[in-house]
Design an enzyme around this catalytic site. Structure first.
Site, short mmCIF file in Angstrom:
data_model
loop_
_atom_site.label_atom_id
_atom_site.label_comp_id
_atom_site.label_asym_id
_atom_site.label_seq_id
_atom_site.Cartn_x
_atom_site.Cartn_y
_atom_site.Cartn_z
N MET A 217 0.85 -1.19 0.00
CA MET A 217 0.00 0.00 0.00
C MET A 217 0.89 1.25 0.00
O MET A 217 1.76 1.37 0.85
CB MET A 217 -0.80 -0.01 1.31
CG MET A 217 -2.20 0.45 1.15
SD MET A 217 -3.24 0.25 2.59
CE MET A 217 -2.23 0.01 3.97
N HIS A 218 0.69 2.13 -0.97
CA HIS A 218 1.48 3.36 -0.95
C HIS A 218 0.79 4.54 -1.62
O HIS A 218 1.34 5.64 -1.65
CB HIS A 218 2.83 3.13 -1.63
CG HIS A 218 2.72 2.96 -3.12
ND1 HIS A 218 2.31 1.79 -3.70
CD2 HIS A 218 2.92 3.82 -4.14
CE1 HIS A 218 2.28 1.93 -5.01
NE2 HIS A 218 2.64 3.17 -5.31
N ARG A 219 -0.40 4.33 -2.21
CA ARG A 219 -1.07 5.44 -2.91
C ARG A 219 -1.40 6.55 -1.93
O ARG A 219 -1.96 6.29 -0.85
CB ARG A 219 -2.40 4.99 -3.51
CG ARG A 219 -2.30 4.00 -4.57
CD ARG A 219 -2.44 4.58 -5.96
NE ARG A 219 -1.82 3.65 -6.86
CZ ARG A 219 -0.71 3.86 -7.56
NH1 ARG A 219 -0.13 5.04 -7.53
NH2 ARG A 219 -0.20 2.93 -8.31
#
Ligand code: UD1
Length: 379
Positions: A217-219
């Site tokens: 997860m990095h958005r």
């Protein structure tokens, strides 16, 4: 432009982690003995940490960049402007026949914009993908890069329809397949066995022997808002009671977990945080995972190629073929829906999918063959 050894120089640009897997097979094709093209590799330095950069170059056999612009992190404006400022003199000096950019990161649009204003042809690999969500920085980068590109290579047929709607069509749009999957197929046998990676970071590995899930997860839309990030981590925490989860944490996400004081969410759950992993380590884990939860673009494609069920923690995807033909399910960020879909996958195995057309390991070959025809046809 011809050079002394009769090969045609193409400036190839990388900047951020997902670019590295895309450029590797293209450079390798351009470096074939009989190739008529000569790559000149520019790394903008958008990603610079060892885990975000160096391990990929080594593992994927990408040559050291000819130049590293050392741009680093910053706001979108600062980062994009700084890439442009530092890329311009390189282009002036190198005088290539064209520049080749991949994907949709800030470095992609920045270098394309510099080139087009100088009359240097722009080649865009992974063109035409659209999420139709203009709040995504990548969507803006995609639309603008495609508008100023001379040659556009696509990974799935829907991309050409998107481009047609935007007035871009004809011979310069070529459906070639997926270079990221070239890299996956080239490296699958070399992937690090998952237990070897676990042994590096986890004391008790028995927990994972009966299966595990992978979370990435990095958005900004998922991690920059504390409420959303807490909701997502709580949902994955619930899933982890049925299936333990491995979570390599992107530096942006790590900073946000710290900033919002969310570390305690990991206390009573079975989520194992890991540092960002190199390509071969992540591939080894992804290939063995029962389930992948992600907001990455590339991982939606890689799981489809591997036949591993993927739950995408976004409201949309720019890669619809992974849903229509592959293993991907778009669930958004509603906690209950994430838990329900994950439970379904854990109990019934999830979508099996099939591998899309031309995701066959030969996309870079097609791209370079086209470019040789176009730029070095007279040799
Ligand atoms: C960028 C891309 C995104 C891609 C992602 C993969 C854009 C707009 N976004 O997002 O499309 O999916 O890369 O990782 O180009 N940082 C480090 N070390 C690094 C690089 C970054 O610590 O080597 C940290 C910094 O705090 C930085 C933050 O991560 O501010 C974000 O980095 P940035 O390059 O701005 O964007 P990503 O979120 O990585």
């Amino acid at each position: 432009m011809m050079h002394d050894d009769n090969r045609v120089k193409i400036v190839c640009v990388v900047g951020a982690r997902p670019n590295f897997m895309k450029i590797a097979p293209i450079i390798s094709q351009m470096q074939r003995q009989e190739s008529r093209l000569m790559p000149y590799l520019v790394h903008t330095g958008q990603h610079y940490d060892n885990e975000m950069k160096h391990s990929f170059f080594e593992q994927l056999g990408i040559p050291e960049p000819d130049v590293d612009l050392g741009v680093g992190s910053g706001s979108h404006a600062v980062q994009t402007a700084e890439v442009m400022r530092r890329f311009e003199p390189v282009l002036d000096e190198q005088q290539p026949a064209a520049i080749l950019v991949v994907g949709d990161v800030n470095s992609t649009i920045a270098c394309a914009l510099v080139a087009v204003k100088k009359g240097v042809p722009v080649i865009h690999v992974e063109a035409g993908l659209r999420s139709f969500d203009r709040t995504m920085p990548e969507e803006i980068n995609r639309i603008l890069t495609d508008q100023i590109s001379d040659y556009l290579f696509t990974t799935e047929r829907a991309a050409a329809d998107n481009l047609t709607r935007e007035g871009i069509g004809g011979e310069r749009v070529q459906f070639v397949g997926n270079v990221m999957i070239d890299t996956l197929l080239n490296n699958l046998k070399r992937a690090t066995p998952f237990d070897k990676t676990l042994a590096k970071y986890v004391k008790d590995q028995t927990l994972y022997r009966d299966g595990f899930g992978l979370l990435t997860m990095h958005r900004p839309s998922n991690v920059d808002d504390g409420v959303v990030l807490e909701r997502l981590l709580t949902a994955v925490g619930k899933i982890s009671h049925d299936l333990p989860i491995l979570f390599p944490v992107h530096p942006r996400t790590a900073a946000k977990i710290e900033q919002f004081g969310l570390q305690s969410l990991f206390n009573a759950v079975r989520i194992q945080q890991l540092p960002p992993l190199g390509y071969l380590d992540l591939l080894g884990i992804m290939a063995e995972a029962k389930l992948v939860l992600t907001d990455s673009g590339g991982i939606q494609e890689e799981t489809t190629a591997l036949g591993v069920p993927c739950i995408t923690l976004r409201e949309n995807t720019e890669r619809p073929i992974t849903v229509d033909e592959g293993t991907n399910t778009i669930v958004g960020t509603d906690a209950q829906r994430i838990v329900d879909v994950a439970y379904e996958v854990i109990t019934h195995g999830g979508k099996r999918g099939c591998v899309p057309e031309y995701w066959d390991g030969r996309a870079a070959e097609r791209i370079v063959a086209f470019l040789e025809q176009r730029f070095a046809g007279q040799v």
